[in-house]
Scaffold this motif. Structure first.
Motif, PDB file in Angstrom:
ATOM      1  N   GLY A  41       5.143  60.465  76.999  1.00 33.24           N
ATOM      2  CA  GLY A  41       6.129  60.091  78.022  1.00 33.24           C
ATOM      3  C   GLY A  41       6.152  58.588  78.230  1.00 33.24           C
ATOM      4  O   GLY A  41       5.149  57.984  78.604  1.00 33.24           O
ATOM      5  N   LEU A  42       7.314  57.994  77.984  1.00 26.18           N
ATOM      6  CA  LEU A  42       7.439  56.529  78.035  1.00 26.18           C
ATOM      7  C   LEU A  42       7.891  56.063  79.417  1.00 26.18           C
ATOM      8  O   LEU A  42       8.913  56.520  79.932  1.00 26.18           O
ATOM      9  N   ILE A  43       7.113  55.163  80.013  1.00 28.74           N
ATOM     10  CA  ILE A  43       7.474  54.586  81.314  1.00 28.74           C
ATOM     11  C   ILE A  43       7.640  53.075  81.140  1.00 28.74           C
ATOM     12  O   ILE A  43       6.658  52.351  80.951  1.00 28.74           O
ATOM     13  N   GLU A  44       8.891  52.640  81.175  1.00 30.82           N
ATOM     14  CA  GLU A  44       9.202  51.209  81.003  1.00 30.82           C
ATOM     15  C   GLU A  44       9.164  50.589  82.401  1.00 30.82           C
ATOM     16  O   GLU A  44      10.200  50.456  83.056  1.00 30.82           O
ATOM     17  N   VAL A  79       4.420  59.559  86.204  1.00 26.50           N
ATOM     18  CA  VAL A  79       3.192  60.076  85.600  1.00 26.50           C
ATOM     19  C   VAL A  79       3.039  61.568  85.931  1.00 26.50           C
ATOM     20  O   VAL A  79       2.738  62.391  85.058  1.00 26.50           O
ATOM     21  N   ARG A  80       3.289  61.909  87.197  1.00 23.59           N
ATOM     22  CA  ARG A  80       3.168  63.330  87.590  1.00 23.59           C
ATOM     23  C   ARG A  80       4.195  64.184  86.875  1.00 23.59           C
ATOM     24  O   ARG A  80       3.913  65.312  86.489  1.00 23.59           O
ATOM     25  N   LEU A  81       5.367  63.625  86.680  1.00 20.77           N
ATOM     26  CA  LEU A  81       6.418  64.333  85.943  1.00 20.77           C
ATOM     27  C   LEU A  81       5.951  64.608  84.506  1.00 20.77           C
ATOM     28  O   LEU A  81       6.159  65.700  83.976  1.00 20.77           O
ATOM     29  N   GLY A  86       4.196  68.906  80.740  1.00 25.49           N
ATOM     30  CA  GLY A  86       3.230  69.325  79.720  1.00 25.49           C
ATOM     31  C   GLY A  86       2.911  68.256  78.681  1.00 25.49           C
ATOM     32  O   GLY A  86       2.324  68.554  77.642  1.00 25.49           O
ATOM     33  N   TYR A  87       3.281  67.002  78.953  1.00 24.71           N
ATOM     34  CA  TYR A  87       2.945  65.939  77.996  1.00 24.71           C
ATOM     35  C   TYR A  87       1.446  65.659  78.059  1.00 24.71           C
ATOM     36  O   TYR A  87       0.804  65.853  79.088  1.00 24.71           O
ATOM     37  N   GLY A  88       0.901  65.145  76.957  1.00 19.11           N
ATOM     38  CA  GLY A  88      -0.522  64.810  76.935  1.00 19.11           C
ATOM     39  C   GLY A  88      -0.808  63.339  77.137  1.00 19.11           C
ATOM     40  O   GLY A  88      -1.954  62.928  77.308  1.00 19.11           O
ATOM     41  N   THR A 116      -4.978  62.755  86.905  1.00 13.90           N
ATOM     42  CA  THR A 116      -4.411  63.593  85.833  1.00 13.90           C
ATOM     43  C   THR A 116      -5.341  63.581  84.602  1.00 13.90           C
ATOM     44  O   THR A 116      -6.195  62.708  84.487  1.00 13.90           O
ATOM     45  N   PRO A 117      -5.146  64.540  83.695  1.00 15.94           N
ATOM     46  CA  PRO A 117      -5.932  64.526  82.445  1.00 15.94           C
ATOM     47  C   PRO A 117      -5.245  63.754  81.316  1.00 15.94           C
ATOM     48  O   PRO A 117      -5.645  63.860  80.165  1.00 15.94           O
TER      49      PRO A 117
END
Ligand code: 5AD
Ligand code: FES
Length: 351
Positions: A41-44, A79-81, A86-88, A116-117
């Motif tokens: 999951g990309l967070i810009e 991040v919670r999203l 189900g992203y790792g 989170t893990p």
């Protein structure tokens, strides 16, 4: 493969012959990293940048960019999203933003790791050894820093130094490795002044650097950049095109040279072919995709190149879209963190 074999494939134009290359790459992908496609999951989170890279729309002199830096709480919503979807892994990406301090970043990493893990990948540019050390100690797992081209003259032309510090990404990649990060790099394809020979050398560098992650994508001219305004010498038979087929060749050869690597089917490739670019990347060597989690109100301002795919979508749109694309080609969504298999000479687990 040696340099001349790589060169021959890079110059190949016969579609029947290229089917052989796609087949070899797909087989190497299946044997070494399996059918799972890992989602990152990309967070810009910030588009501020102190640098003047000649190709990138976010360079400091571009007055046309509306700058933003997300708050820690805003990042944590994304991040919670990622975890819910189900992203790792989350990939925290920004320009080289010195308004984002060492401590702020370390706090964010610790918060993600305690709540989170998820694996945490950083993509924050050429930061100091001190920063990279602090963030590794805070729990960051991986770092992405493309070297963009192995041609030293071309590299220097498109990466002006900052404050007298010479831009040397290869030495930073070596530091990252010593600090215990999983290391990712990559190049752009079709940069004006790049040659077929350079691309073959890029591939040999991927192997020699023993990269865990390798991203390759087309160079896409941005009108508000030094390089975007440059007239390209299309007559030269040394200049590789920045087209789809050239990207697939590089993805396939990357897989063959580095069979254990995690290789994304990139957004820049999807930008060249919105219909099936992602899928063809996955069918010709790639095993990773990076769905975008950046909130829509910010992602429109993260314009490193124009007409970027997914610019008007939401995190949920990209999540659904990626899942459908993966299933449509008979692959499955990976579970778990999707860590590097480079060092693990084992049969892959069911993730
Ligand atoms: N075209 C294609 N890719 C680009 N990048 C930056 N600018 C462009 C462009 N104009 C890529 C670079 C960088 C990554 C984050 O985005 O390879 O490392
Ligand atoms: Fe973003 Fe398809 S992945 S819309």
């Amino acid at each position: 493969m040696n340099h001349s074999e790589l060169l021959a494939w890079l110059r190949e134009t016969d579609d029947d012959r290229l089917e052989i290359l796609w087949g070899k790459a797909d087989q190497a992908r299946r044997e070494h990293v399996g059918d799972a496609v890992h989602l990152r999951g990309l967070i810009e989170f910030s588009n501020y940048c102190a640098r003047r890279c000649a190709y990138c729309g976010l360079h400091v002199d571009n007055q046309g960019v509306t700058r933003y830096r997300m708050s820690m709480d805003e990042v944590m919503v994304c991040v919670r999203l990622a975890h819910e979807f189900g992203y790792g892994t989350v990939v925290l990406q920004s320009g080289e933003d010195y308004g984002m301090t060492t401590d702020w970043m370390a706090d964010l990493i610790r918060r993600i790791k305690s709540e989170t893990p998820l694996a945490v990948t950083l993509s924050l540019g050429e930061r100091s050894h001190e920063d990279l050390t602090a963030w590794r100690e805070a729990g960051a797992d991986r770092y992405l820093l493309r070297f963009e081209t192995s041609n030293p003259d071309l590299y220097r032309k498109i990466h002006p130094d900052l404050g007298g510090r010479i831009s040397d990404r290869i030495s930073i990649l070596n530091c990252l490795r010593e600090l215990g990060y999983e290391v990712g790099s990559g190049v752009m394809i079709g940069i004006p002044g790049q040659t077929y020979d350079d691309l073959a050398t890029d591939l040999l560098c991927f192997r020699d650097l023993e990269l865990d992650m390798i991203g390759v994508g087309p160079y896409i001219p941005h009108p508000d950049t030094v390089l975007g305004r440059q007239v390209i010498d299309t007559e030269s038979d040394q200049q590789p095109p920045r087209d789809e087929r050239m990207v697939y060749k590089m993805v396939a050869l990357t897989r063959i040279m580095c069979p254990w690597a995690n290789i994304p089917s990139t957004t820049a490739l999807a930008t060249l072919n919105l219909v099936e670019g992602r899928e063809l990347g996955l069918m010709r060597g790639a095993n990773v995709v990076m769905p975008n989690l950046t909130p829509p109100e910010y992602r429109v301002f993260y314009e490193i190149y124009p007409s970027k795919a997914c610019i008007r979508e939401t995190a949920k749109d990209c999540h659904g879209c990626m899942g459908r694309r993966i299933e449509s080609i008979g692959r499955r969504v990976g579970t778990g963190r999707g860590d590097s298999r480079r060092m693990k000479n084992t049969v892959f687990a069911q993730d």
